[in-house]
Structure formats: C-alpha cells, structure tokens
Design a protein around this motif. Sequence first.
Motif, PDB file in Angstrom:
ATOM      1  N   ILE A   1      -4.531  13.244  -2.330  1.00 13.61           N
ATOM      2  CA  ILE A   1      -4.214  12.018  -1.587  1.00 13.61           C
ATOM      3  C   ILE A   1      -5.398  11.070  -1.675  1.00 13.61           C
ATOM      4  N   TRP A   2      -5.084   9.763  -1.798  1.00 17.60           N
ATOM      5  CA  TRP A   2      -6.083   8.707  -1.878  1.00 17.60           C
ATOM      6  C   TRP A   2      -5.606   7.562  -0.996  1.00 17.60           C
ATOM      7  N   ASP A   3      -6.512   6.884  -0.302  1.00 14.27           N
ATOM      8  CA  ASP A   3      -6.116   5.762   0.553  1.00 14.27           C
ATOM      9  C   ASP A   3      -5.838   4.518  -0.288  1.00 14.27           C
ATOM     10  N   CYS A   4      -4.717   3.859  -0.015  1.00 16.01           N
ATOM     11  CA  CYS A   4      -4.371   2.626  -0.717  1.00 16.01           C
ATOM     12  C   CYS A   4      -5.268   1.502  -0.203  1.00 16.01           C
TER      13      CYS A   4
ATOM     14  N   ASN B   1       7.843  10.335  -4.710  1.00 19.56           N
ATOM     15  CA  ASN B   1       7.732  10.989  -3.410  1.00 19.56           C
ATOM     16  C   ASN B   1       6.339  10.750  -2.824  1.00 19.56           C
ATOM     17  N   PRO B   2       6.038   9.501  -2.409  1.00 22.81           N
ATOM     18  CA  PRO B   2       4.705   9.237  -1.836  1.00 22.81           C
ATOM     19  C   PRO B   2       4.580   9.854  -0.451  1.00 22.81           C
ATOM     20  N   PRO B   3       3.350  10.087   0.011  1.00 19.91           N
ATOM     21  CA  PRO B   3       3.170  10.646   1.353  1.00 19.91           C
ATOM     22  C   PRO B   3       3.719   9.717   2.428  1.00 19.91           C
ATOM     23  N   ALA B   4       4.208  10.327   3.491  1.00 22.08           N
ATOM     24  CA  ALA B   4       4.751   9.537   4.608  1.00 22.08           C
ATOM     25  C   ALA B   4       3.611   8.846   5.346  1.00 22.08           C
ATOM     26  N   PRO B   5       3.863   7.644   5.851  1.00 19.56           N
ATOM     27  CA  PRO B   5       2.833   6.967   6.652  1.00 19.56           C
ATOM     28  C   PRO B   5       2.518   7.778   7.897  1.00 19.56           C
TER      29      PRO B   5
ATOM     30  N   CYS C   1       1.492   4.625  -2.903  1.00 19.05           N
ATOM     31  CA  CYS C   1       1.705   4.726  -1.458  1.00 19.05           C
ATOM     32  C   CYS C   1       3.182   4.472  -1.151  1.00 19.05           C
ATOM     33  N   ALA C   2       3.545   4.540   0.131  1.00 15.12           N
ATOM     34  CA  ALA C   2       4.938   4.335   0.544  1.00 15.12           C
ATOM     35  C   ALA C   2       5.412   2.910   0.251  1.00 15.12           C
ATOM     36  N   ASN C   3       4.488   1.956   0.121  1.00 15.01           N
ATOM     37  CA  ASN C   3       4.855   0.573  -0.221  1.00 15.01           C
ATOM     38  C   ASN C   3       4.884   0.346  -1.732  1.00 15.01           C
ATOM     39  N   GLN C   4       4.792   1.412  -2.507  1.00 16.74           N
ATOM     40  CA  GLN C   4       4.828   1.388  -3.971  1.00 16.74           C
ATOM     41  C   GLN C   4       3.647   0.635  -4.599  1.00 16.74           C
ATOM     42  N   HIS C   5       2.525   0.567  -3.895  1.00 14.25           N
ATOM     43  CA  HIS C   5       1.308   0.029  -4.503  1.00 14.25           C
ATOM     44  C   HIS C   5       0.698   1.118  -5.374  1.00 14.25           C
ATOM     45  N   GLU C   6       0.241   0.741  -6.556  1.00 19.28           N
ATOM     46  CA  GLU C   6      -0.416   1.718  -7.427  1.00 19.28           C
ATOM     47  C   GLU C   6      -1.927   1.543  -7.338  1.00 19.28           C
ATOM     48  N   VAL C   7      -2.626   2.654  -7.210  1.00 18.86           N
ATOM     49  CA  VAL C   7      -4.087   2.686  -7.166  1.00 18.86           C
ATOM     50  C   VAL C   7      -4.526   3.561  -8.323  1.00 18.86           C
TER      51      VAL C   7
ATOM     52  N   CYS D   1      -2.936  -1.583   1.549  1.00 23.69           N
ATOM     53  CA  CYS D   1      -2.267  -1.478   2.854  1.00 23.69           C
ATOM     54  C   CYS D   1      -2.857  -0.394   3.743  1.00 23.69           C
ATOM     55  N   GLY D   2      -3.727   0.463   3.205  1.00 23.38           N
ATOM     56  CA  GLY D   2      -4.367   1.488   4.008  1.00 23.38           C
ATOM     57  C   GLY D   2      -3.564   2.769   4.179  1.00 23.38           C
ATOM     58  N   LEU D   3      -2.347   2.815   3.642  1.00 28.84           N
ATOM     59  CA  LEU D   3      -1.524   4.025   3.761  1.00 28.84           C
ATOM     60  C   LEU D   3      -2.026   5.088   2.790  1.00 28.84           C
ATOM     61  N   PRO D   4      -1.734   6.347   3.073  1.00 29.04           N
ATOM     62  CA  PRO D   4      -2.107   7.388   2.114  1.00 29.04           C
ATOM     63  C   PRO D   4      -1.237   7.279   0.862  1.00 29.04           C
ATOM     64  N   ALA D   5      -1.845   7.523  -0.283  1.00 30.80           N
ATOM     65  CA  ALA D   5      -1.132   7.449  -1.556  1.00 30.80           C
ATOM     66  C   ALA D   5      -1.206   8.807  -2.236  1.00 30.80           C
TER      67      ALA D   5
END
Length: 118
Positions: A54-57, A70-74, A35-41, A60-64
């Motif tokens: 795309i998968w939801d993180c 180049n993660p998806p924009a929030p 995701c945009a916060n660099q969390h890996e799922v 944080c709930g942002l799209p990943a």
Amino acid sequence: MGSGNAIRGSRVGAGPMGEAERGEAAPRVRVSYWCANQHEVRPAFASDAPIPEIWDCPRCGLPAGRDRSNPPAPPKNEPYKTHLAYVKERRSEEDGRQILAEALERLRKSPHRPKITY
C-alpha cells in the motif's frame, strides 16, 4: 567595479557535477498504485528494496494498492470524541456519581477548604 571575487554568485555545491562525481545511481524500478478515486501513483524503488503493498496517493491522500481493479477501501473517519465521551466509555453513570460523592466528601473534610459565604 568588481570586487575581484572569482566565486561571486556561487553557492556551496554549485558547479558542474556529473555522474562521475556523484557515483552511479542505484538501479530503480517503478511500481504503479491505484487509489479508490482511480489516481495512479508511480513511485520509484531501488530494485533490491522490498515493494510495499500500500502507498498513499499524493493527490487525494487515500491508500493506493497495486491492483487497479480492486483498490484498498478508504479508511473510516471516526468522529471527534470529547474527553467526556472517552470517560463514559470506561465508567457507568453510577461509577461517576460514586466518584463525585467521594471527591466532595474529601473536600468537605479538608482543613484547607475555602470558606464560602452567601
């Protein structure tokens, strides 16, 4: 003293259960999303299933997305709109005055109009 119940403390489905009783698990593949916060799922998918882009993180709930650099924009958060704001998008001030005038005229002509005394 025991009641003689041999299955006391058990529940339905409890007991030794191995792969032989459940069947073989489908082959899986793990896919990394960021995701945009660099969390890996790393969800697991069946190897023959289509992999979503795309998968939801879950943190944080942002799209990943699958591209770490180049993660998806929030998503943009739209502010809460009132009913009046939606009406004003569809109607002009003049339309509102005309609708109000028509409604008041119908009320004035109504035989069931309440009598107001001052």
